[in-house]
Design a protein around this motif. Structure first.
Motif, PDB file in Angstrom:
ATOM      1  N   GLU A 133       0.829  -1.210   0.000  1.00 29.16           N
ATOM      2  CA  GLU A 133       0.000   0.000   0.000  1.00 29.16           C
ATOM      3  C   GLU A 133       0.865   1.262   0.000  1.00 29.16           C
ATOM      4  O   GLU A 133       0.584   2.218  -0.726  1.00 29.16           O
ATOM      5  N   ARG A 164       4.024   1.500  -1.006  1.00 28.31           N
ATOM      6  CA  ARG A 164       4.733   1.592  -2.293  1.00 28.31           C
ATOM      7  C   ARG A 164       3.809   2.156  -3.366  1.00 28.31           C
ATOM      8  O   ARG A 164       4.204   3.004  -4.160  1.00 28.31           O
ATOM      9  N   THR A 165       2.556   1.711  -3.370  1.00 19.72           N
ATOM     10  CA  THR A 165       1.586   2.226  -4.334  1.00 19.72           C
ATOM     11  C   THR A 165       1.340   3.706  -4.113  1.00 19.72           C
ATOM     12  O   THR A 165       1.294   4.489  -5.071  1.00 19.72           O
ATOM     13  N   LYS A 183       4.285   5.715  -5.404  1.00 22.85           N
ATOM     14  CA  LYS A 183       4.258   5.738  -6.874  1.00 22.85           C
ATOM     15  C   LYS A 183       3.216   6.735  -7.375  1.00 22.85           C
ATOM     16  O   LYS A 183       3.472   7.488  -8.325  1.00 22.85           O
ATOM     17  N   ARG A 184       2.056   6.765  -6.745  1.00 29.89           N
ATOM     18  CA  ARG A 184       1.010   7.703  -7.162  1.00 29.89           C
ATOM     19  C   ARG A 184       1.427   9.147  -6.930  1.00 29.89           C
ATOM     20  O   ARG A 184       1.166  10.018  -7.769  1.00 29.89           O
TER      21      ARG A 184
END
Length: 125
Positions: free
Chosen positions: A6, A8-9, A12-13
């Motif tokens: 979560e 890492r996502t 990235k966003r």
């Protein structure tokens, strides 16, 4: 921080968002060029909405009345400063923040001089 999928996502966003709106954090000439391109895109959208008798979504981008410096100041104030301050806390990016500060001052100067264009008259290309 990067141990969970979560997180890492989320990182990235945030990175993608920063890349998408990074225009004010670029060197001055690139910042001005991208402000011109984006403004023209919005002017064209407003022109087309008027031509089609649609509701105008962004009335501030009427090419006859728009102040590009004001639009850039608002964009920086409302969207850019906070996200890049936060991103800088995660990844040290002093050069980006220096460009941001310099470009903000550039747009403020044009606005204080009551100019609506991308450049002062002596710099017009």
């Amino acid at each position: 921080m990067l141990r969970t999928p979560e997180n890492r996502t989320l990182i990235k966003r945030i990175l993608i968002k920063c890349a998408d709106v990074s225009n004010p954090c670029r060197p001055r000439e690139q910042c001005i060029e991208w402000a011109a391109r984006i403004s023209e895109e919005y002017f064209s959208q407003t022109d087309e909405e008027k031509r089609q008798h649609f509701p105008v979504v962004m009335p501030v981008f009427d090419r006859n009345t728009c102040s590009i410096p004001k639009s850039q100041i608002s964009f920086i104030d409302y969207f850019i400063t906070g996200v890049f301050d936060a991103w800088d806390g995660f990844v040290d990016l002093p050069e980006l923040l220096q460009h941001l500060d310099s470009n903000f001052k550039y747009w403020k100067d044009l606005d204080e001089r009551k100019l609506r264009s991308l450049r002062p008259p002596t710099e017009a290309r």
